[in-house]
Design a protein around this motif. Structure first.
Motif, PDB file in Angstrom:
ATOM      1  N   TYR A 296     -29.452  40.307  32.189  1.00  0.00           N
ATOM      2  CA  TYR A 296     -28.911  41.633  31.911  1.00  0.00           C
ATOM      3  C   TYR A 296     -27.397  41.669  31.722  1.00  0.00           C
ATOM      4  N   ARG A 298     -25.333  38.579  30.785  1.00  0.00           N
ATOM      5  CA  ARG A 298     -24.698  37.476  30.081  1.00  0.00           C
ATOM      6  C   ARG A 298     -23.939  38.020  28.862  1.00  0.00           C
ATOM      7  N   GLY A 301     -25.647  38.098  25.118  1.00  0.00           N
ATOM      8  CA  GLY A 301     -27.023  38.577  25.176  1.00  0.00           C
ATOM      9  C   GLY A 301     -27.529  39.289  23.943  1.00  0.00           C
ATOM     10  N   SER A 334     -28.546  41.817  26.652  1.00  0.00           N
ATOM     11  CA  SER A 334     -27.847  42.071  27.911  1.00  0.00           C
ATOM     12  C   SER A 334     -27.063  43.381  27.806  1.00  0.00           C
TER      13      SER A 334
END
Length: 407
Positions: A296, A298, A301, A334
């Motif tokens: 969630y 990074r 993402g 993310s």
């Protein structure tokens, strides 16, 4: 809305949302699947309410149902079903095709509440805030958070989360107004927002209940002269708590959450059985934390795509750290990559709040925004230890981030 330009921006953002939600040509009746599967759950619940009951017709929502004492029960909050009642009471036309319309109403409430919360925050430093920056922030809230991502899939999973987030952000706005300028009128508005929050997503409703209860307890101790006002708020909290746990008691015989082992999928899917055994019978386990936090938050993402809007979920499913057994881990963008402006603002706002607390320069609106953020914290914390990673859950971080970012 502060002025005509705000209203014009709001309308423009709504046009963008509707273009995505309806795919321009599919209209408000668009569903994810042609047979309305996964778009008709709330309609079935509405039918049950019209019968004066909560249990659904057998097999109405398939393996998503929880089978309790031989009856199928749904686990979503009741509000989207209540919203359908006036139509379902007179006609069954459009059954299973209200998801886009309902989600749009949730988005409208979300944006209106988030913008009102922004205006409340701006009262502290209005002289130092440039109008274009405030409006850029508002447009970002309307079109730059995972709430817009939920416009795409026209099914109940997105609709339920949208109403949960929207009702929580509306509660946060009303909480700030009540703390900054307490009045009977503001208390009744707060009561309405709290009631709506408790009828939707449980983790968000629980946070709203807890914060309101804390405010009432603090006022009863610190402001005994205004005991009548505080007792009114205490009654509101008790009533909202009853609304919060009542449907769950009627459905499952317990205060919070469904018995996951009784869901249809849990009885037939071997992997689900392994996951429940691993997590002790539900979806919650701290061992999911490292994997979920990386998925969630990074910074890389997202991935580039060859089709509009040219940004997509990562090409691979989340990296599993330490070998926990998740139910499902979807390719999930993310929060850091999907809403970087909101995450950066939230972190900065949290730092500013701590600095003002340390230097004793907190004003009422600062305390109110901090408490509003606390209301969104349980939902965000639950995602970290939840054995399921999916793009739609990103929206649960929004009620924590918006009040902090508004600082």
């Amino acid at each position: 809305m502060r002025d005509r330009l705000d209203r014009a921006l709001f309308a423009g953002c709504a046009v963008v949302y509707l273009a995505l939600a309806t795919r321009i040509s599919d209209g408000f009746g668009r569903v994810q699947f042609g047979n309305t599967a996964f778009s008709n759950f709330f309609d079935h619940q509405t039918e049950a309410l019209l019968r004066g009951d909560l249990h659904l017709a057998d097999g109405a929502i398939g393996l998503e149902a929880f089978v309790v004492d031989g009856e199928d029960q749904m686990y979503f909050g009741l509000f989207p079903s209540l919203l359908r009642l006036p139509i379902a009471a007179v006609t069954d036309a459009g059954f299973g095709r209200f998801t886009v319309a309902s989600s749009f109403l949730a988005w409208l409430l979300f944006v209106a509440a988030a913008w009102a919360l922004t205006d409340s925050a701006l009262q502290r430093d209005a002289a130092e805030t440039t109008p274009w920056l405030a409006r850029a922030w508002k447009v970002g809230l309307a079109l730059g958070t995972p709430m817009l991502m939920l416009a795409g899939p026209a099914w109940v999973f997105s609709e339920a989360i949208m109403w949960g987030v929207a009702s929580c952000v509306w509660f946060q706005h009303r909480l700030v107004r009540e703390i900054v300028d307490s009045s009977i009128r503001n208390q009744w508005w707060l009561a309405a927002a709290l009631l709506l929050a408790t009828l939707n997503r449980p983790t968000l409703g629980l946070g709203c209940l807890a914060v309101t209860g804390a405010v009432v307890a603090w006022r009863l101790v610190r402001r005994p002269a205004a005991r009548t006002d505080q007792l009114r708020l205490a009654g509101i909290v008790v009533g909202a708590a009853a609304v919060f746990v009542g449907p769950n008691l009627a459905r499952f015989g317990r205060l919070l959450g469904p018995p996951m082992e009784l869901q249809g999928l849990s009885m037939f899917d071997a992997h689900r059985m392994r996951m429940l055994d691993y997590s002790g019978g539900d979806f919650v386990d701290p061992r999911y934390g490292p994997t979920n936090l990386l998925a969630y938050f990074r910074p890389d993402g997202v991935s580039l795509s060859g089709r509009f809007p040219f940004i997509d979920a990562p090409t691979n499913i989340p990296t599993v750290i330490g070998g926990p057994i998740h139910d499902i881990t979807y390719r999930t963008p993310s929060f850091a990559a999907a809403a970087p402006f909101l995450l950066i603002a939230a972190v900065a706002g949290g730092i500013v709040l701590l600095q003002r607390l340390r230097t004793r320069t907190l004003q009422p609106v600062d305390r109110a925004l901090g408490l509003a953020a606390v209301a969104g914290a349980p939902a965000a914390a639950a995602l970290v230890v939840w054995g399921f990673v999916a793009p739609r859950y990103l929206a649960d971080f929004v009620p924590l981030a918006i009040p902090l970012g508004s600082v």
